[in-house]
Design an enzyme around this catalytic site. Structure first.
Site, PDB file in Angstrom:
ATOM      1  CG  LEU A   1      31.431  19.414 -65.168  1.00 24.03           C
ATOM      2  CD1 LEU A   1      30.286  20.061 -65.322  1.00 24.03           C
ATOM      3  CD2 LEU A   1      32.648  20.252 -65.799  1.00 24.03           C
TER       4      LEU A   1
ATOM      5  CG  ASP B   1      39.915  15.046 -62.210  1.00 25.11           C
ATOM      6  OD1 ASP B   1      40.823  15.962 -62.956  1.00 25.11           O
ATOM      7  OD2 ASP B   1      39.390  14.151 -62.636  1.00 25.11           O
TER       8      ASP B   1
HETATM    9  C1  GLA Z   1      40.265  12.527 -66.204  1.00 25.54           C
HETATM   10  C2  GLA Z   1      41.223  12.234 -65.353  1.00 25.54           C
HETATM   11  C3  GLA Z   1      42.458  13.314 -65.094  1.00 25.54           C
HETATM   12  C4  GLA Z   1      43.006  13.508 -66.311  1.00 25.54           C
HETATM   13  C5  GLA Z   1      42.094  13.988 -67.334  1.00 25.54           C
HETATM   14  C6  GLA Z   1      42.432  14.186 -68.756  1.00 25.54           C
HETATM   15  O1  GLA Z   1      39.591  13.589 -65.745  1.00 25.54           O
HETATM   16  O2  GLA Z   1      40.412  12.051 -63.911  1.00 25.54           O
HETATM   17  O3  GLA Z   1      43.311  12.717 -64.179  1.00 25.54           O
HETATM   18  O4  GLA Z   1      43.886  12.709 -66.940  1.00 25.54           O
HETATM   19  O5  GLA Z   1      40.882  12.873 -67.477  1.00 25.54           O
HETATM   20  O6  GLA Z   1      43.164  15.374 -68.773  1.00 25.54           O
END
Ligand code: GLA
Length: 385
Positions: A123, A170
């Site tokens: 998360l 994120d």
């Molecule tokens: C992790 C990475 C993101 C993205 C997701 C997969 O959360 O931090 O940048 O690549 O995996 O969608």
């Protein structure tokens, strides 16, 4: 989070009154493993945040502490470590280094961190710590940067200093999230659109409570597999710089040039991009059935083509299917454990949470955690009265 207790805690520990900054974690509704392929994602910031309390010091040191961990760190701002320390303070340190590299004059600071984003659950506890640290340190320096720049800088901190080759999703949504909305983001241009999540829907996030060792290594392997696909497909068109540039048509025409594994990885990314755009449209037109279908297709593709799911995630997704009020669900984040995201009608959300927890427990013997959340605003400074 009890903010006044946090302020008191800072005052007791450092002896001065702090400013408080908050940055949220996220769930991704759809668009998984597309961000580092210059593609589309649709995450939402959630009401789980990391809080950073900060106040000036009269020397050139930065002190970093959290009651949740035993260690206390003290670094000289003019001589910050060049290599990661391997501890949680790397996220704050990495951000400090990137800010300094951009010419931001950081004054000495005392920093206290309190995180409520579950750690290791997919998360984005790390991104929320980076973003909260960036806003706090910028605040101390009486400096500002446009939010998308803060997101880029935090991602660079994670890529360059922490050493994880993550995409921009994120950090971006932690900066730019909007209450009641998901953010449809074009990870190439960073153009974005806030997509309203209907008020009658809750985000029900189901934590499998597992994180398999494969997570980090396989993330990098998947990135390399995508790059391999681009290298081969680019021979057929110089306009191909990322999987974002490959149409389903082109993939079909050149599939035989790819190994079966690379072909599966490319298929996932190319169709997932389209699903993400389609899901944003379906949300906007109120077609929740379609949103549910697209989320289901996304999960199958992550499981069968991208191969980043695991038994616990599949069990959790399966457990949701016929529960009252369920609209759609899938694994969310990098994979190999962590959480599923479920869109559930508000009036059913509590029952849904209880029943899915029972079903998952019965199938796996693991007690899950289930969080009912709504979409939140991105990072901010809190107003202290
Ligand atoms: C992790 C990475 C993101 C993205 C997701 C997969 O959360 O931090 O940048 O690549 O995996 O969608």
């Amino acid at each position: 989070m009890n903010i006044s207790a946090f302020v008191d805690d800072f005052e007791n520990f450092f002896g001065t009154r702090p400013r408080i900054f908050r940055a949220p974690g996220r769930v991704n509704l759809i668009g998984e493993h597309t961000d580092y392929n210059d593609g589309f994602v649709m995450p939402a910031a959630i009401a789980f945040s990391t809080y950073v309390a900060v106040a000036p010091r009269d020397d050139r040191q930065i002190a970093i502490h959290s009651r949740q961990f035993p260690d206390q760190f003290l670094f000289d701002l003019d001589n910050l470590p060049r290599q990661r320390t391997g501890t949680w303070c790397d996220y704050t340190l990495g951000v400090a280094r990137e800010l300094i590299a951009r010419g931001v004059k950081l004054p000495g600071a005392n920093v206290l961190v309190r995180g409520e984003v579950p750690i290791g659950a997919g998360l984005s506890s790390s991104a929320s710590l980076e973003v909260a640290s960036a806003f706090a340190l910028l605040g101390q320096a009486a400096s500002t940067l446009p939010r998308p720049e803060v997101a880029k800088l935090c991602r660079q901190a994670e890529n360059n200093f922490v050493g994880a080759r993550v995409g921009i999703m994120d950090q971006f949504v932690s900066c730019m999230g909007k209450a009641g909305h998901a953010i449809l983001l074009d990870c190439r241009t960073l153009q974005y659109e806030a997509v309203p999540i209907p008020a009658e829907i809750q985000l029900v996030i189901c934590n499998t409570m597992v994180k398999h060792d494969l997570a980090t290594g396989t993330y990098n392997t998947r990135r390399a597999e995508c790059e391999e696909g681009v290298r081969i497909l680019a021979k057929s068109s110089p306009a191909i710089h990322a999987l974002r540039d490959v149409s389903a048509d082109l993939l079909q025409r050149h599939e035989r040039e790819l190994s079966p594994i690379i072909s599966k990885r490319c298929s996932h990314v190319i169709y997932e991009n389209q699903r993400t755009i389609d899901a944003a449209r379906a949300f906007s037109s109120g077609n929740l059935t379609r949103v549910g279908e697209l989320m289901a297709a996304s999960h199958c593709s992550l499981r069968d083509l991208y191969e980043v799911s695991c038994r616990e995630l599949d069990v959790m997704v399966e457990a949701a299917q016929d529960l009252p009020g369920f609209i759609g669900g899938r694994m969310t984040g990098g994979g190999f454990g962590g959480c599923t995201i479920n869109l559930v009608r508000e009036e059913n959300a509590e029952d849904f949470a209880a029943q899915i927890a029972d079903r998952y427990q019965a199938a796996t013997g693991i007690d899950p955690q289930v969080y009912i959340r709504s979409a939140e605003d991105g990072a901010q400074e809190l107003c202290l009265t």
